[in-house]
Structure formats: C-alpha cells, structure tokens
Design an enzyme around this catalytic site. Structure first.
Site, short mmCIF file in Angstrom:
data_model
loop_
_atom_site.label_atom_id
_atom_site.label_comp_id
_atom_site.label_asym_id
_atom_site.label_seq_id
_atom_site.Cartn_x
_atom_site.Cartn_y
_atom_site.Cartn_z
N GLU A 94 0.59 -1.24 0.10
CA GLU A 94 -0.42 0.14 0.10
C GLU A 94 0.70 1.77 0.01
OE1 GLU A 94 -2.79 -0.35 3.69
OE2 GLU A 94 -4.14 -1.61 2.28
N CYS A 107 2.66 8.55 1.50
CA CYS A 107 3.54 7.14 2.50
C CYS A 107 4.05 6.10 2.03
CB CYS A 107 2.17 7.66 3.97
SG CYS A 107 2.54 6.00 4.04
N CYS A 114 5.69 -7.27 7.13
CA CYS A 114 7.12 -6.26 8.10
C CYS A 114 7.75 -7.56 8.88
CB CYS A 114 6.04 -5.69 9.01
SG CYS A 114 7.44 -4.64 9.95
N CYS A 118 5.31 -5.30 15.91
CA CYS A 118 3.85 -3.89 16.62
C CYS A 118 2.93 -4.94 16.67
CB CYS A 118 4.54 -2.80 15.53
SG CYS A 118 6.41 -2.48 15.95
N CYS A 121 -0.34 -3.17 14.74
CA CYS A 121 -0.04 -3.12 13.51
C CYS A 121 -0.67 -4.11 12.63
CB CYS A 121 1.70 -2.36 13.36
SG CYS A 121 1.71 -1.75 11.20
N GLU A 166 9.84 -2.35 8.19
CA GLU A 166 10.41 -1.56 8.87
C GLU A 166 11.71 -0.92 7.70
OE1 GLU A 166 13.00 0.41 10.11
OE2 GLU A 166 11.05 0.06 11.97
N SER A 220 9.13 5.56 16.16
CA SER A 220 8.20 5.51 16.46
C SER A 220 7.75 4.58 17.41
CB SER A 220 7.76 3.77 15.40
OG SER A 220 6.28 3.84 16.17
N LEU A 221 7.80 5.23 18.56
CA LEU A 221 8.50 5.48 20.00
C LEU A 221 7.11 4.81 21.19
CD1 LEU A 221 10.76 6.00 22.50
CD2 LEU A 221 9.64 7.98 23.25
N HIS A 222 5.83 5.21 21.28
CA HIS A 222 4.93 4.75 21.74
C HIS A 222 4.94 4.72 23.01
CE1 HIS A 222 3.86 4.42 18.05
NE2 HIS A 222 4.39 3.84 17.08
N CYS A 339 -2.09 3.54 5.92
CA CYS A 339 -0.84 2.92 5.36
C CYS A 339 0.53 3.31 6.66
CB CYS A 339 0.06 3.65 4.78
SG CYS A 339 1.38 3.45 4.17
#
Length: 347
Positions: A94, A107, A114, A118, A121, A166, A220-222, A339
């Site tokens: 995508e 994007c 991947c 995660c 996701c 990634e 991408s921390l979160h 995406c």
C-alpha cells in the site's frame, strides 16, 4: 532453459553505457535509456520514442522493466488517496497520498509485510515476504506524484517511509531509492522533504548517522518505559530504551538533525502519569518534537484510542517542558487509509 531477464533498473548508468558499447552502439545510448527509466518513468521499452525500434527490440530481448501497477485506488472525502500497488510477482503493498492545504505527502512502503511484530499494526500480522527493490519504492513515489498533480494541482512535496515494513530492515534498497528520488537524474527532490520512520533499531540508526544521510528521522516510540514498550512492540525487548537513547544521541551528534517521535496514546496502556513523565524525561536527551497520533483501531482488541483528556495531559506536560508537540488527526477514515497504521500524518 531460458534465463530470467534482469530488471534493467537494477543496472547502473555506467554498466548500461558499457552494455551498449559491447553491443556495438554508442555509450550515450545508455544515458538516453537511463533518462527514460528514471526521470521519465518509462513503463516499457516501447515508451522510449527517441530510441530506434531495433535497439528497443534488443533491450526487450535482454531486460525487463518490473514496473508496479496501481491495482485499486480509493479517494477519501478529505482528499486522501490510498493505492493498492501490485508488484511484478503479484504481491501487493500500500501507499497513500496525504494532502493538506499547502502540500501533499506520499506515504510509501519498503517491505511486503513486515520484519517486526508491533501488536497494534495491521501490517505486522503479515509475515515479511520480501524487501522492495529501489525501483519499486521509487515507482510508488512517481504514482503518487501523478495523483498529486491530477487531484491537487501541484507536485508531490514530501515523502514519509511509514507504509508497510521497517525501512531500516531494508537499508540498502531504501537508501538507493532515496538516492534516485533526490538525484537530478531522478525526481530532484530535497532530502529535507523526506522522513524515514523506524521502530527503533539502534545499530541501524548509528549506521544512518555514519552514512551522513540528509533526510529526517522519525522513531515510532509509543512508550518510554521498557516493559510497556515491549508489550506494545515485542521485538523492542531486544533493543532497550537505553540503547535506543544512545543511538539517537549519536545520530544528533553526527547530523545535528532533530528527531521526531511518533507516539500513540492508548486506553489503559500508556494513558497514565507515569507514562507521561517517562516520555518528557526521554525527550530531554536529544532535541526532538513529538507527534501524538490518533489511532485507527484494527479490531476490538486491547489497542483502543485513549480519551481526549489523556492526550491533553501529554500535550500540557510536553509543552511545559518546552518540547514541541503536535496532534495528528486520522486521515482518510472513510477509506481506511491506514498505511502501516501510522500514515495519517504529514512529514
């Protein structure tokens, strides 16, 4: 048995020139073909109208152009465009066009599926099938640039690597794609308009710094608490925040480029004072800004958007510490344009 033809876009300009000399032609023919492939985005050898029919037939015999095809395109009421992109081997990724009043952002994806896991996701539920080639990444950008001109009357202005995959697990191909995107022989886009988003692989972040890249970096921390982050992103148990912090400090020392932290606030996961305080502390290590991202739930599971109050607590604490923070609202909700789950933002 017939040999599989090589994608001509995997051939350097120098080697193309050499191919033509070896074939009894002039070296400059390689320059002409290279221009058709990259700056003109030729989909087939037949497109190369200033090349003789005989030469085009010779190219056809020796090479292929494994061009992407936009299988389906969905347009949102807010102008967002979501592409399902079919690759030459039938696999699909995508890409998304995200418009604002002043610019359009592409994007793009870097892997089919991947490498990471995660939990929030949708892409992570697909196993990694393969890395995208540089030309396949480049083609996504070309397609979105055309859509930007068609639907928004101006060329593409920014690119974010926040689609499927990634990027740092497809390091060489991503950097080669960016090299062509920024080259005058390609799109000639400024690297400052490109952002590569990683889930945080310290060794590869340091390699980026050593390779003196000029594009921007997002992480991408979160969560800035190891145990919580490992619950959200299980692979991160192998990359503790202390290691991530050290790699980001190294990045800033070498590049003097601020980090952007991507951060979703989830109900019951990181919507408490301890999580807020940990993020504020982590943000003080390296000059940065924080993008708080509105989440698109992928099911009715544990990952659900936190309350407005929880998000506001983050904003208040970050701003009180002098840290730039922005809230990124979800885009293209009516077409589910998520995406890589985080493509609802601009660079």
């Amino acid at each position: 048995m017939q040999m599989e033809k090589k994608d001509i876009r995997a051939v350097s300009k120098e080697d193309l020139r050499e191919f033509f000399v070896t074939s009894g032609d002039k070296a400059f023919r390689g320059n002409q073909v290279y221009e058709w492939l990259w700056s003109k985005g030729a989909h087939s050898f037949e497109d190369m109208t200033n090349i003789s029919k005989e030469t085009r037939a010779m190219l056809e015999q020796n090479f292929v152009i494994n061009h992407i095809k936009v299988d389906t395109m969905q347009r949102s009421e807010d102008g967002t465009v979501k592409n399902a992109v079919r690759l030459h081997d039938g696999l699909v990724v995508e890409s998304v066009l995200i418009p604002t009043n002043t610019r359009t952002t592409a994007c793009v994806s870097s892997q089919v599926g991947c490498s990471l896991d995660c939990n929030f996701c949708a892409t992570a539920r697909l196993k990694r099938m393969r890395n995208l080639e540089p030309a396949e990444i480049y083609d996504q950008v070309i397609a979105i640039d055309k859509e930007s001109r068609l639907y928004h009357n101006h060329p593409l202005s920014n690119i974010v690597f926040m689609g499927m995959g990634e990027p740092l697990m497809n390091y060489n191909n991503v950097l080669k794609a960016i090299e062509m995107i920024t080259s005058e022989e390609g799109l000639g886009m400024s690297p400052k308009r490109i952002m590569v988003s990683t889930s945080g692989v310290p060794k590869m972040i340091k390699k980026l710094a050593d390779d003196d890249v000029k594009f921007k970096l997002a992480v991408s921390l979160h969560s800035a608490i190891d145990e919580v982050r490992a619950r959200i992103m299980p692979f991160s148990a192998n990359f503790p925040l202390a290691d991530l912090r050290e790699s980001l400090e190294y990045w800033y020392r070498k590049t003097k480029s601020k980090i952007s932290y991507e951060y979703v606030v989830w109900k019951g996961i990181n919507d408490n004072k301890e999580a807020v305080d940990a993020l504020v502390k982590f943000c003080k290590y390296v000059p940065c800004k924080v993008n708080l991202i509105e989440y698109n739930p992928i099911d009715d599971g544990e990952f659900q958007q936190a309350s407005e109050e929880a998000t506001n607590a983050y904003i208040k604490a970050l701003e009180a510490s002098g840290i730039v923070v922005k809230v990124r609202r979800s885009r293209g909700k009516d077409i589910d344009a998520a995406c890589g789950q985080l493509a609802n933002k601009e660079a």
